[in-house]
Design a protein around this motif. Sequence first.
Motif, short mmCIF file in Angstrom:
data_model
loop_
_atom_site.label_atom_id
_atom_site.label_comp_id
_atom_site.label_asym_id
_atom_site.label_seq_id
_atom_site.Cartn_x
_atom_site.Cartn_y
_atom_site.Cartn_z
N ARG B 90 0.82 -1.22 0.00
CA ARG B 90 0.00 0.00 0.00
C ARG B 90 0.85 1.26 0.00
NH1 ARG B 90 -4.25 -1.95 4.49
NH2 ARG B 90 -5.71 -3.03 3.13
N LYS B 91 2.08 1.18 0.53
CA LYS B 91 2.92 2.37 0.58
C LYS B 91 3.18 2.94 -0.80
CE LYS B 91 5.27 0.72 4.69
NZ LYS B 91 6.46 0.05 5.18
N MET B 95 -3.79 7.32 -2.11
CA MET B 95 -5.24 7.34 -2.24
C MET B 95 -5.84 8.60 -1.62
SD MET B 95 -7.82 4.25 -1.84
CE MET B 95 -9.54 4.39 -2.26
N ASN B 111 0.09 16.65 9.19
CA ASN B 111 -0.77 15.76 8.42
C ASN B 111 -0.01 15.13 7.27
OD1 ASN B 111 -3.83 15.56 8.97
ND2 ASN B 111 -3.27 17.65 9.57
N VAL B 114 2.32 12.25 8.17
CA VAL B 114 1.70 10.94 8.46
C VAL B 114 2.09 9.90 7.41
CG1 VAL B 114 -0.52 9.73 8.52
CG2 VAL B 114 -0.21 11.81 9.83
N SER B 115 2.33 10.36 6.17
CA SER B 115 2.65 9.38 5.13
C SER B 115 3.99 8.69 5.37
CB SER B 115 2.63 10.05 3.76
OG SER B 115 3.62 11.03 3.71
N VAL B 117 4.91 7.66 8.41
CA VAL B 117 4.80 6.92 9.67
C VAL B 117 5.24 5.46 9.55
CG1 VAL B 117 3.10 5.99 11.29
CG2 VAL B 117 3.17 8.43 10.83
N PRO B 118 4.80 4.71 8.50
CA PRO B 118 5.17 3.30 8.47
C PRO B 118 6.68 3.06 8.42
CG PRO B 118 3.40 3.73 6.95
CD PRO B 118 3.88 5.06 7.43
N LEU B 120 9.06 4.80 10.05
CA LEU B 120 9.82 5.39 11.16
C LEU B 120 10.46 4.31 12.04
CD1 LEU B 120 7.45 8.21 12.49
CD2 LEU B 120 9.39 8.41 10.94
N ARG B 170 -0.13 14.93 1.10
CA ARG B 170 0.18 13.78 1.94
C ARG B 170 0.41 12.54 1.07
NH1 ARG B 170 -4.41 12.37 5.98
NH2 ARG B 170 -5.46 11.89 4.04
N GLN B 174 4.20 10.30 -0.16
CA GLN B 174 4.41 8.84 -0.17
C GLN B 174 5.25 8.43 -1.37
OE1 GLN B 174 0.13 7.77 0.43
NE2 GLN B 174 0.97 5.71 0.21
N SER C 177 -4.82 3.18 3.92
CA SER C 177 -4.35 3.21 2.54
C SER C 177 -2.87 3.55 2.45
CB SER C 177 -5.18 4.19 1.72
OG SER C 177 -4.72 5.50 1.90
N ILE C 178 -2.34 4.16 3.52
CA ILE C 178 -0.90 4.47 3.52
C ILE C 178 -0.11 3.24 3.96
CG2 ILE C 178 0.83 5.84 4.79
CD1 ILE C 178 -1.19 8.14 4.72
N GLY C 179 -0.76 2.31 4.64
CA GLY C 179 -0.09 1.09 5.10
C GLY C 179 0.30 1.14 6.56
N CYS C 180 -0.52 1.82 7.39
CA CYS C 180 -0.18 1.94 8.81
C CYS C 180 -0.75 0.76 9.60
CB CYS C 180 -0.76 3.22 9.39
SG CYS C 180 0.02 4.71 8.77
N GLU C 184 0.12 2.40 14.90
CA GLU C 184 0.46 3.68 14.25
C GLU C 184 -0.77 4.55 14.07
OE1 GLU C 184 4.16 1.66 11.81
OE2 GLU C 184 2.29 2.09 10.77
N PHE C 188 -0.62 8.17 15.74
CA PHE C 188 -0.55 9.37 14.91
C PHE C 188 -1.92 9.86 14.44
CE2 PHE C 188 3.71 7.71 14.74
CZ PHE C 188 4.48 8.86 14.81
#
Lengths: 271, 272, 268
Positions: B90-91, B95, B111, B114-115, B117-118, B120, B170, B174, C177-180, C184, C188
Amino acid sequence: MFDKIFPPKQVVLPNGKTVSEKRSRTPLIFVTVLIAVYLSIRFTNFEFSLLAKRGHEFFAIINEMIPPKWEYLPHLWQPLLDTIMMSILGSVLGSLVAVPIAYLAASNIVKNKVIVMVARIFLSILRTMPTLVSALIATFIFGLGTLAGTIAIFLFTLAYVGKLLYEQIENASMGAFEAMESIGITRIQAFRYAIFPQVLPNYLSTSLFCFEGNVRYAAILGYVGAGGIGLLLDEGLGWRDYASVGMILLMLAITVFLIETVSEYFRKKLI
Amino acid sequence: MVFSFFTRKAIDMIEFTNVDKVYPNKVKALENINLKIEKGEFVAVIGLSGAGKSTLIRCINRMHDITSGSLVVDGTNVGKLKGKEIRNFRKKIGMIFQSFNLITRTTVIKNVLVSFVPQLSFWRKMTGIFSKEHKLQALTALDQVGILEKAYIRVDQLSGGQQQRVALARTLAQNPTILLADEPIASLDPVTSKQVMDDFKRINQEMDMTVLLNIHHVEVALEYADRIIGVREGQIVYDGSANEVTDEVLDYIYKGKIGEVKQEMYKEGAYV
Amino acid sequence: MNAIEKQLYAKPSKNSYIYVISAVLLGLMIWSLFVIDFGSMEESGWAIAKNILLGIVTPDLDFLLDFTTQGVMYLLVETIAIAFLGTILGAMLAIPFAFLSASNVVPKPVAFITRLLLIFIRTVPSLVYGLMFVRVAGQGPFTGVLTIALISIGMLAKLFVDAIEDLDTSIFESMTSIGCTTFEKIRFGIVPQLIAIFLSIGIYRFDMNLREASILGLVGAGGIGAPLIFAMNAYRWNEVGSILIGLVILILIVELWSNYMRNKLVRG
Ligand SMILES: Nc1ncnc2c1ncn2[C@@H]1O[C@H](COP(=O)(O)OP(=O)(O)O)[C@@H](O)[C@H]1O
Ligand SMILES: [Mg+2]
């Protein structure tokens, strides 16, 4: 102020553009709160060990309150009635006297700035005085008993309802008021017929809400000798007669619950 | 890759083969979908409400599972992914939603961040402190949608159009290969709709990004998209160039209700 | 004239309720006149009233600006410390109660019982807790902190639950959709939303707790209350004046600060 001490940082993007980034306040707030906690612990001699060692005592007291001492109930009716009556009389009188004061504090009705200021400062100071402190002072002036408690509740209600009422008056629509004034009806008459009907439902609802809170306050005024059930609470706790205290608290909870339910019903109908 | 550069051979980004989607409540939302979208295309999906547009789009990044058939996105067989693989997949796919889905009580840049975050490290996740590179990337994304100067302002002080651009930034941060959008302009007024659609077009052209969006407004779709996909009752009933869409085609996609659709849009004032 | 007539004849639709309430209140008030004991007013009352007023107008300034442990300034700081620490402790204790009383988190009966318990905790007057904690931790500011913490729990837990139920969860869709991961999303997506609201709730309660803390001294739970009683019982009206002035100014300042901060937190 903050931006002067910690000036914004210039961030340069790869494409050469710059933005100024305001410094985050989070670290400052965080450090301030930590220091404040540390100082407060020092100031209040906060000791976890003491709590760990003797904390169970608190629950022991609660344990003794249950079951409450039912035989104590007959002694409670009179002080409970006193408490409720103190609240009613204080709340009604306070709400009534709040009207002229709120009138004076409303800047859209009274054009004299000095009067408005004085009325507002009077209300503010009165509102900051804790009810128990006013009750204490009242016992010195009016002697021990329900009168002192009534006065304290009266003063608090006056301040609370007065403040909310003048804010409502200032938000009321002025058309009819100005029309009446322009044909020579006195200000007070114009207020009575043009503004007061607009704020009346809200005013009554505020007063009822204040009354609900006053019942709780009235319950403790007896502690300083200002009448009502608080005196018995103090005695019960002093003699470690916790079962009686449990009975008082139970009755108090029921009374407060009933009064809140009834009053809430009417408040909802009003607005 | 080098070869394809010279010959400009098309690279398949999204490929649906005989895809069905049945929701647990037995609603058949997609039926026998066959669809190929190439890199750099700008595609609009149109159709009545309930036709299956959102379902189609949300299968692509596995927000929904397909029931049968195969779906390959950028070389990945989407149906076979599991757990962490789904999140990693998904990264790569950005969307955008109708409701901008922003945290309104905090600043614009937070905000956008946030993109990241995964990706970090653990302590950054706990403290919420982002690295300088991430901040620069976020600011660059904001610059791409033209709201750089709003970076340190709280989102609730922005207009709807600006908020959708924050959402767009945002997504851009990504650095996705595909941009999906589910009714991105449905809650915007005509003028801001146009600005946001222009942003999509520019991103599509300048960054050669594949854009696939659902859209309620036929005129907007025809004006901006190169290719139109008409969905009716879960099936693709039209797939072709935007120039070739005739009134008969629209009539068929919208089950003869095209007049009503346009009427409704006229009332909303939602045209560009 | 038209506007006037409209106003004159305008019948508020709530008229019947207003009449009922007014009649009931009037009746109760007349009854209460018989219950309240008016005979206790003493001759010396007016003299004392005059002295109190004089004391407030001519406060003991040395005492007011005294920073040693006996002075008003120190006692006010102690009162602030009690209210502050009590609020923080109460807020920490309120969080588990908030979850236990949220019916979308725990089974309905558990939520119901927790709510009932919280209502009961709230009904008991703070002085009673103060007196109970004096038995546990002795006299002093520590007792005040415990009391303030306990009486804050009910309201804080309720406001926390309301805030949690009001959360905007649409951000979850985007974060998916970002993959969190779920963690997370909470860290956040939810925490940043809650921090501002929880802070503003905490500041509001701190404002209330300062008033509570100022009277808890009456039962020996630290702060400015005890010296106030001593000064009054000893008829040292200038000292009473100093304490009252200090208290009123402090509460007014904190109220202004609290309104300002909460506005800033909510509106940004
Ligand atoms: N999560 C879901 N569970 C069950 N049915 C759904 C769900 N989402 C959509 N549907 C159904 O699937 C069909 C297609 O929906 P959708 O893709 O949202 O259409 P569109 O976006 O074109 O309006 C509709 O009949 C809808 O009711
Ligand atoms: Mg949809």
